[in-house]
Design a protein around this motif. Structure first.
Motif, PDB file in Angstrom:
ATOM      1  N   GLU A   1       0.882  -1.161   0.061  1.00  0.00           N
ATOM      2  CA  GLU A   1      -0.126   0.006  -0.110  1.00  0.00           C
ATOM      3  C   GLU A   1       0.630   1.279  -0.040  1.00  0.00           C
ATOM      4  OE1 GLU A   1      -4.183   1.346   1.873  1.00  0.00           O
ATOM      5  OE2 GLU A   1      -3.083   0.159   2.835  1.00  0.00           O
ATOM      6  N   LYS A   2       1.982   1.288   0.817  1.00  0.00           N
ATOM      7  CA  LYS A   2       3.012   2.270   0.603  1.00  0.00           C
ATOM      8  C   LYS A   2       3.590   2.680  -0.808  1.00  0.00           C
ATOM      9  CE  LYS A   2       6.566  -0.634   2.736  1.00  0.00           C
ATOM     10  NZ  LYS A   2       6.873  -0.670   4.083  1.00  0.00           N
ATOM     11  N   PHE A   3       3.348   1.836  -1.880  1.00  0.00           N
ATOM     12  CA  PHE A   3       3.573   2.300  -3.217  1.00  0.00           C
ATOM     13  C   PHE A   3       2.340   2.606  -4.087  1.00  0.00           C
ATOM     14  CE2 PHE A   3       6.589  -0.925  -1.319  1.00  0.00           C
ATOM     15  CZ  PHE A   3       7.828  -0.075  -1.484  1.00  0.00           C
ATOM     16  N   SER A   4       1.349   2.920  -3.491  1.00  0.00           N
ATOM     17  CA  SER A   4      -0.012   2.990  -4.247  1.00  0.00           C
ATOM     18  C   SER A   4      -0.027   4.017  -5.233  1.00  0.00           C
ATOM     19  CB  SER A   4      -1.386   2.975  -3.194  1.00  0.00           C
ATOM     20  OG  SER A   4      -1.308   4.012  -2.376  1.00  0.00           O
ATOM     21  N   HIS A   5       0.684   5.144  -4.933  1.00  0.00           N
ATOM     22  CA  HIS A   5       0.422   6.307  -5.541  1.00  0.00           C
ATOM     23  C   HIS A   5       1.690   6.395  -6.711  1.00  0.00           C
ATOM     24  CE1 HIS A   5       3.498   7.026  -2.646  1.00  0.00           C
ATOM     25  NE2 HIS A   5       3.987   7.855  -3.552  1.00  0.00           N
ATOM     26  N   THR A   6       2.683   5.420  -6.802  1.00  0.00           N
ATOM     27  CA  THR A   6       3.502   4.961  -7.826  1.00  0.00           C
ATOM     28  C   THR A   6       3.634   3.956  -8.463  1.00  0.00           C
ATOM     29  OG1 THR A   6       5.020   4.401  -6.289  1.00  0.00           O
ATOM     30  CG2 THR A   6       5.248   6.930  -6.473  1.00  0.00           C
ATOM     31  N   LEU A   7       3.203   2.807  -8.011  1.00  0.00           N
ATOM     32  CA  LEU A   7       3.141   1.658  -8.627  1.00  0.00           C
ATOM     33  C   LEU A   7       2.328   1.398 -10.073  1.00  0.00           C
ATOM     34  CD1 LEU A   7       4.774  -0.977  -7.853  1.00  0.00           C
ATOM     35  CD2 LEU A   7       2.746  -1.770  -7.005  1.00  0.00           C
ATOM     36  N   GLU A   8       2.980   1.238 -11.147  1.00  0.00           N
ATOM     37  CA  GLU A   8       2.497   0.626 -12.142  1.00  0.00           C
ATOM     38  C   GLU A   8       2.281  -0.554 -12.487  1.00  0.00           C
ATOM     39  OE1 GLU A   8       4.352   3.294 -15.200  1.00  0.00           O
ATOM     40  OE2 GLU A   8       3.805   4.991 -14.070  1.00  0.00           O
ATOM     41  N   VAL A   9       3.070  -1.778 -12.218  1.00  0.00           N
ATOM     42  CA  VAL A   9       3.113  -2.885 -12.491  1.00  0.00           C
ATOM     43  C   VAL A   9       3.162  -3.678 -11.422  1.00  0.00           C
ATOM     44  CG1 VAL A   9       4.394  -4.514 -13.959  1.00  0.00           C
ATOM     45  CG2 VAL A   9       4.313  -2.289 -14.858  1.00  0.00           C
ATOM     46  N   LEU A  10       2.384  -4.383 -11.174  1.00  0.00           N
ATOM     47  CA  LEU A  10       2.185  -5.482  -9.827  1.00  0.00           C
ATOM     48  C   LEU A  10       2.279  -6.844 -10.610  1.00  0.00           C
ATOM     49  CD1 LEU A  10       2.473  -6.124  -6.952  1.00  0.00           C
ATOM     50  CD2 LEU A  10       0.065  -5.443  -6.812  1.00  0.00           C
ATOM     51  N   ILE A  11       3.154  -7.720 -10.338  1.00  0.00           N
ATOM     52  CA  ILE A  11       2.989  -9.037 -10.756  1.00  0.00           C
ATOM     53  C   ILE A  11       2.913 -10.096  -9.491  1.00  0.00           C
ATOM     54  CG2 ILE A  11       4.036 -10.712 -12.236  1.00  0.00           C
ATOM     55  CD1 ILE A  11       3.458  -8.350 -13.780  1.00  0.00           C
ATOM     56  N   LEU A  12       1.689 -10.845  -9.485  1.00  0.00           N
ATOM     57  CA  LEU A  12       1.598 -11.673  -8.454  1.00  0.00           C
ATOM     58  C   LEU A  12       1.316 -13.100  -8.942  1.00  0.00           C
ATOM     59  CD1 LEU A  12      -0.807  -9.322  -6.581  1.00  0.00           C
ATOM     60  CD2 LEU A  12       1.327 -10.055  -5.831  1.00  0.00           C
TER      61      LEU A  12
ATOM     62  N   LEU B   1      -8.346 -10.853  -3.867  1.00  0.00           N
ATOM     63  CA  LEU B   1      -7.917 -10.042  -4.225  1.00  0.00           C
ATOM     64  C   LEU B   1      -8.445  -8.743  -3.478  1.00  0.00           C
ATOM     65  CD1 LEU B   1      -7.500  -9.899  -7.980  1.00  0.00           C
ATOM     66  CD2 LEU B   1      -5.761 -10.300  -6.484  1.00  0.00           C
ATOM     67  N   PRO B   2      -7.802  -8.303  -2.517  1.00  0.00           N
ATOM     68  CA  PRO B   2      -8.155  -7.179  -1.607  1.00  0.00           C
ATOM     69  C   PRO B   2      -8.607  -5.842  -2.206  1.00  0.00           C
ATOM     70  CG  PRO B   2      -5.998  -7.255  -1.487  1.00  0.00           C
ATOM     71  CD  PRO B   2      -6.313  -8.285  -2.285  1.00  0.00           C
ATOM     72  N   SER B   3      -9.445  -5.282  -1.314  1.00  0.00           N
ATOM     73  CA  SER B   3      -9.865  -3.925  -1.601  1.00  0.00           C
ATOM     74  C   SER B   3      -8.723  -2.982  -1.715  1.00  0.00           C
ATOM     75  CB  SER B   3     -11.153  -3.516  -0.770  1.00  0.00           C
ATOM     76  OG  SER B   3     -10.472  -3.327   0.326  1.00  0.00           O
ATOM     77  N   LEU B   4      -7.542  -3.262  -1.087  1.00  0.00           N
ATOM     78  CA  LEU B   4      -6.617  -2.284  -0.909  1.00  0.00           C
ATOM     79  C   LEU B   4      -6.165  -2.138  -2.466  1.00  0.00           C
ATOM     80  CD1 LEU B   4      -3.000  -2.955  -1.174  1.00  0.00           C
ATOM     81  CD2 LEU B   4      -3.894  -4.250   0.801  1.00  0.00           C
ATOM     82  N   LEU B   5      -6.217  -2.991  -3.147  1.00  0.00           N
ATOM     83  CA  LEU B   5      -5.609  -2.561  -4.748  1.00  0.00           C
ATOM     84  C   LEU B   5      -6.374  -1.327  -5.290  1.00  0.00           C
ATOM     85  CD1 LEU B   5      -5.267  -6.239  -6.050  1.00  0.00           C
ATOM     86  CD2 LEU B   5      -3.401  -4.715  -5.530  1.00  0.00           C
ATOM     87  N   THR B   6      -7.645  -1.091  -5.006  1.00  0.00           N
ATOM     88  CA  THR B   6      -8.325   0.036  -5.545  1.00  0.00           C
ATOM     89  C   THR B   6      -7.737   1.374  -5.018  1.00  0.00           C
ATOM     90  OG1 THR B   6      -9.887   0.204  -3.654  1.00  0.00           O
ATOM     91  CG2 THR B   6     -10.745  -1.256  -5.312  1.00  0.00           C
ATOM     92  N   SER B   7      -6.916   1.338  -4.126  1.00  0.00           N
ATOM     93  CA  SER B   7      -6.074   2.444  -3.865  1.00  0.00           C
ATOM     94  C   SER B   7      -4.760   2.845  -4.755  1.00  0.00           C
ATOM     95  CB  SER B   7      -5.512   2.679  -2.524  1.00  0.00           C
ATOM     96  OG  SER B   7      -4.691   1.435  -2.135  1.00  0.00           O
TER      97      SER B   7
END
Length: 171
Positions: free
Chosen positions: A129-140, A148-154
């Motif tokens: 979540e601390k990268f929510s304002h910069t992260l463009e690519v997340l590979i899981l 998939l948690p609601s935190l992804l909406t942030s």
């Protein structure tokens, strides 16, 4: 910012799409001058001590960033739990801040890509979540995530999210 060698410098528009793709996949033909990848993939990371040693090795001498740097962190193909991923990300970010005084806090770091494929994740790590304002690519991909948690909406800048190979029951 991708730079590549053209077949003919006289007519750069005359290059075929297929040839361009070949050029872009041959590492010696292209580079992202401002991309910094901290690659800890395939290190058999399982314990906190393991993680600390490998982060120390990867960051030895300090990683120097410029104001237009883009950071990618690759922790794929290990045996990491959410807690160990949090430990690794904290260590990496603290090292980056220590060696780059222009960044005072984690949320100022330009972390754009995080790769966590093939680990032991039961959930999406909350520490992301601390990268929510910069992260463009997340590979899981290829973990054990079922929700998939609601935190992804942030994640306001997320352009690519991959989670194939998990058993997602609810979003």
């Amino acid at each position: 910012h991708i730079k590549y060698k053209f077949e003919s410098m006289e007519d750069p528009k005359g290059i075929s799409e297929e040839r361009l793709q070949q050029l872009l996949t041959a590492n010696d033909y292209y580079y992202l001058p401002n991309f910094v990848c901290i690659d800890l993939s395939k290190k058999s990371l399982k314990t906190k001590e393991n993680v600390e040693q490998e982060v120390e090795k990867a960051m030895a001498g300090g990683v120097v960033l410029s104001t237009d740097s883009i950071i990618g962190i690759n922790l794929s193909m290990n045996y990491l739990s959410s807690q160990l991923i949090e430990d690794a990300l904290d260590l990496i970010c603290n090292e980056l801040i220590f060696h780059n005084p222009m960044f005072l806090t984690v949320d100022q770091l330009p972390v754009k890509e995080i790769y966590l494929a093939s680990n032991s994740l039961a959930e999406v790590p909350e520490c992301l979540e601390k990268f929510s304002h910069t992260l463009e690519v997340l590979i899981l991909n290829r973990n054990c995530i079922d929700t998939l948690p609601s935190l992804l909406t942030s994640f306001t800048r997320l352009k690519r999210l991959e989670f194939q190979g998990n058993k997602i029951k609810k979003i």
